[in-house]
Design a protein around this motif. Sequence first.
Motif, PDB file in Angstrom:
ATOM      1  N   ALA A 252     -22.856  -8.239  16.109  1.00 43.93           N
ATOM      2  CA  ALA A 252     -23.051  -6.834  16.491  1.00 43.93           C
ATOM      3  C   ALA A 252     -21.935  -6.398  17.442  1.00 43.93           C
ATOM      4  CB  ALA A 252     -24.414  -6.656  17.163  1.00 43.93           C
ATOM      5  N   THR A 253     -21.694  -5.107  17.506  1.00 48.12           N
ATOM      6  CA  THR A 253     -20.676  -4.573  18.411  1.00 48.12           C
ATOM      7  C   THR A 253     -21.152  -4.684  19.854  1.00 48.12           C
ATOM      8  OG1 THR A 253     -21.547  -2.325  18.403  1.00 48.12           O
ATOM      9  CG2 THR A 253     -19.950  -2.894  16.648  1.00 48.12           C
ATOM     10  N   LEU A 254     -20.220  -4.564  20.782  1.00 46.32           N
ATOM     11  CA  LEU A 254     -20.584  -4.583  22.199  1.00 46.32           C
ATOM     12  C   LEU A 254     -21.513  -3.420  22.522  1.00 46.32           C
ATOM     13  CD1 LEU A 254     -17.130  -5.439  23.863  1.00 46.32           C
ATOM     14  CD2 LEU A 254     -18.879  -6.999  22.997  1.00 46.32           C
ATOM     15  N   THR A 255     -21.216  -2.247  21.963  1.00 45.00           N
ATOM     16  CA  THR A 255     -22.044  -1.056  22.207  1.00 45.00           C
ATOM     17  C   THR A 255     -23.450  -1.246  21.658  1.00 45.00           C
ATOM     18  OG1 THR A 255     -20.084   0.351  22.210  1.00 45.00           O
ATOM     19  CG2 THR A 255     -22.207   1.435  21.816  1.00 45.00           C
ATOM     20  N   ALA A 256     -23.558  -1.816  20.463  1.00 46.47           N
ATOM     21  CA  ALA A 256     -24.883  -2.045  19.864  1.00 46.47           C
ATOM     22  C   ALA A 256     -25.696  -3.015  20.726  1.00 46.47           C
ATOM     23  CB  ALA A 256     -24.739  -2.573  18.442  1.00 46.47           C
ATOM     24  N   ASN A 257     -25.053  -4.059  21.238  1.00 51.97           N
ATOM     25  CA  ASN A 257     -25.761  -5.016  22.097  1.00 51.97           C
ATOM     26  C   ASN A 257     -26.171  -4.378  23.412  1.00 51.97           C
ATOM     27  OD1 ASN A 257     -26.085  -7.611  20.799  1.00 51.97           O
ATOM     28  ND2 ASN A 257     -23.851  -7.710  20.726  1.00 51.97           N
ATOM     29  N   LEU A 258     -25.298  -3.561  24.007  1.00 51.18           N
ATOM     30  CA  LEU A 258     -25.645  -2.871  25.246  1.00 51.18           C
ATOM     31  C   LEU A 258     -26.872  -1.992  25.034  1.00 51.18           C
ATOM     32  CD1 LEU A 258     -25.079  -2.138  28.208  1.00 51.18           C
ATOM     33  CD2 LEU A 258     -23.522  -0.364  27.373  1.00 51.18           C
ATOM     34  N   THR A 259     -26.895  -1.259  23.949  1.00 50.80           N
ATOM     35  CA  THR A 259     -28.026  -0.386  23.628  1.00 50.80           C
ATOM     36  C   THR A 259     -29.300  -1.203  23.411  1.00 50.80           C
ATOM     37  OG1 THR A 259     -26.545   1.231  22.636  1.00 50.80           O
ATOM     38  CG2 THR A 259     -28.874   1.368  22.011  1.00 50.80           C
ATOM     39  N   LEU A 260     -29.199  -2.294  22.652  1.00 49.93           N
ATOM     40  CA  LEU A 260     -30.351  -3.149  22.349  1.00 49.93           C
ATOM     41  C   LEU A 260     -30.991  -3.691  23.629  1.00 49.93           C
ATOM     42  CD1 LEU A 260     -32.080  -4.794  20.276  1.00 49.93           C
ATOM     43  CD2 LEU A 260     -30.330  -6.589  20.502  1.00 49.93           C
ATOM     44  N   TYR A 261     -30.188  -4.281  24.511  1.00 49.68           N
ATOM     45  CA  TYR A 261     -30.748  -4.904  25.706  1.00 49.68           C
ATOM     46  C   TYR A 261     -31.135  -3.891  26.778  1.00 49.68           C
ATOM     47  CZ  TYR A 261     -29.962  -9.406  23.616  1.00 49.68           C
ATOM     48  OH  TYR A 261     -30.027 -10.482  22.769  1.00 49.68           O
ATOM     49  N   THR A 262     -30.452  -2.744  26.848  1.00 48.71           N
ATOM     50  CA  THR A 262     -30.860  -1.684  27.768  1.00 48.71           C
ATOM     51  C   THR A 262     -32.235  -1.160  27.353  1.00 48.71           C
ATOM     52  OG1 THR A 262     -28.578  -1.066  28.245  1.00 48.71           O
ATOM     53  CG2 THR A 262     -30.260   0.584  28.718  1.00 48.71           C
ATOM     54  N   ASN A 263     -32.419  -0.920  26.070  1.00 49.42           N
ATOM     55  CA  ASN A 263     -33.722  -0.452  25.575  1.00 49.42           C
ATOM     56  C   ASN A 263     -34.807  -1.493  25.799  1.00 49.42           C
ATOM     57  OD1 ASN A 263     -32.713   2.025  24.784  1.00 49.42           O
ATOM     58  ND2 ASN A 263     -32.361   1.394  22.668  1.00 49.42           N
ATOM     59  N   TYR A 264     -34.477  -2.781  25.596  1.00 48.30           N
ATOM     60  CA  TYR A 264     -35.459  -3.837  25.842  1.00 48.30           C
ATOM     61  C   TYR A 264     -35.926  -3.790  27.300  1.00 48.30           C
ATOM     62  CZ  TYR A 264     -37.616  -8.235  26.892  1.00 48.30           C
ATOM     63  OH  TYR A 264     -38.509  -9.178  27.350  1.00 48.30           O
ATOM     64  N   LEU A 265     -34.979  -3.737  28.219  1.00 49.81           N
ATOM     65  CA  LEU A 265     -35.349  -3.722  29.645  1.00 49.81           C
ATOM     66  C   LEU A 265     -36.209  -2.507  29.983  1.00 49.81           C
ATOM     67  CD1 LEU A 265     -31.953  -4.885  31.212  1.00 49.81           C
ATOM     68  CD2 LEU A 265     -34.054  -6.235  31.007  1.00 49.81           C
ATOM     69  N   LYS A 266     -35.772  -1.320  29.540  1.00 44.13           N
ATOM     70  CA  LYS A 266     -36.524  -0.082  29.831  1.00 44.13           C
ATOM     71  C   LYS A 266     -37.928  -0.129  29.246  1.00 44.13           C
ATOM     72  CE  LYS A 266     -32.636   3.142  30.115  1.00 44.13           C
ATOM     73  NZ  LYS A 266     -31.947   4.258  29.431  1.00 44.13           N
TER      74      LYS A 266
ATOM     75  N   GLN B 255     -29.599 -10.280  33.534  1.00 48.14           N
ATOM     76  CA  GLN B 255     -28.295  -9.679  33.281  1.00 48.14           C
ATOM     77  C   GLN B 255     -27.885 -10.004  31.854  1.00 48.14           C
ATOM     78  OE1 GLN B 255     -25.139 -10.148  36.187  1.00 48.14           O
ATOM     79  NE2 GLN B 255     -23.627 -10.289  34.555  1.00 48.14           N
ATOM     80  N   ALA B 256     -27.532  -8.953  31.124  1.00 52.89           N
ATOM     81  CA  ALA B 256     -27.021  -9.107  29.758  1.00 52.89           C
ATOM     82  C   ALA B 256     -25.590  -8.583  29.755  1.00 52.89           C
ATOM     83  CB  ALA B 256     -27.896  -8.331  28.780  1.00 52.89           C
ATOM     84  N   SER B 257     -24.641  -9.477  29.439  1.00 51.45           N
ATOM     85  CA  SER B 257     -23.221  -9.121  29.439  1.00 51.45           C
ATOM     86  C   SER B 257     -22.669  -9.279  28.025  1.00 51.45           C
ATOM     87  CB  SER B 257     -22.435 -10.042  30.375  1.00 51.45           C
ATOM     88  OG  SER B 257     -22.954 -10.010  31.667  1.00 51.45           O
ATOM     89  N   PHE B 258     -21.738  -8.399  27.684  1.00 47.54           N
ATOM     90  CA  PHE B 258     -21.166  -8.393  26.337  1.00 47.54           C
ATOM     91  C   PHE B 258     -19.660  -8.249  26.463  1.00 47.54           C
ATOM     92  CE2 PHE B 258     -24.976  -5.863  26.986  1.00 47.54           C
ATOM     93  CZ  PHE B 258     -25.920  -6.706  26.435  1.00 47.54           C
ATOM     94  N   ALA B 259     -18.927  -9.164  25.842  1.00 45.05           N
ATOM     95  CA  ALA B 259     -17.470  -9.145  25.957  1.00 45.05           C
ATOM     96  C   ALA B 259     -16.845  -9.699  24.687  1.00 45.05           C
ATOM     97  CB  ALA B 259     -17.032  -9.980  27.154  1.00 45.05           C
ATOM     98  N   VAL B 260     -15.552  -9.450  24.555  1.00 50.18           N
ATOM     99  CA  VAL B 260     -14.781 -10.006  23.456  1.00 50.18           C
ATOM    100  C   VAL B 260     -14.078 -11.250  23.988  1.00 50.18           C
ATOM    101  CG1 VAL B 260     -12.898  -9.613  21.832  1.00 50.18           C
ATOM    102  CG2 VAL B 260     -14.451  -7.739  22.411  1.00 50.18           C
TER     103      VAL B 260
END
Length: 157
Positions: free
Chosen positions: A93-107, A135-140
């Motif tokens: 998945a893209t970094l943006t998709a992962n950020l959205t996924l885990y942000t929504n999970y936390l909320k 903490q959920a971090s996403f990087a290349v």
Amino acid sequence: MENSTVFKFVVMIAALLALLFVAIQLSKNPVSKEAEKEELPKTAEIQQVEEGTLPNKFPADLPMEAGAKVTQNFNATETDGRYNATRQFESKATLTANLTLYTNYLKNNGWEILTTLDQPTLKMVLGRKEKQQLQASFAVDPTTNNNVVTLSLTEFK
């Protein structure tokens, strides 16, 4: 020689002998091994976790990408007593998709969002719930060009 010159000479020799004696004594009694051990900083205790198993205390419903290659998976107890569990995996998945996924999970699961970072090659969300931080971090990865997800749960005493 005059008496005062002889006296000064004797005092200088006595002082040199005293310094030599102290140096010899110090070389015979180095710092004990026990004292050296006490001064060394303690390190975290790390326990590796099998790839197919989540680290301890991870929320059971925390999203995990099916078939992802796990690159790190461990539990650790820090020297100050904090507990830490980390799982890192390569993501399709893209970094943006992962950020959205885990942000929504936390909320959606009662975590307070403390901070978010949204840069082109690095994204992160940090949440807190009671005595835990996730903490959920996403990087290349610059070596492989793979997207990497790192999930770290810290529990405070």
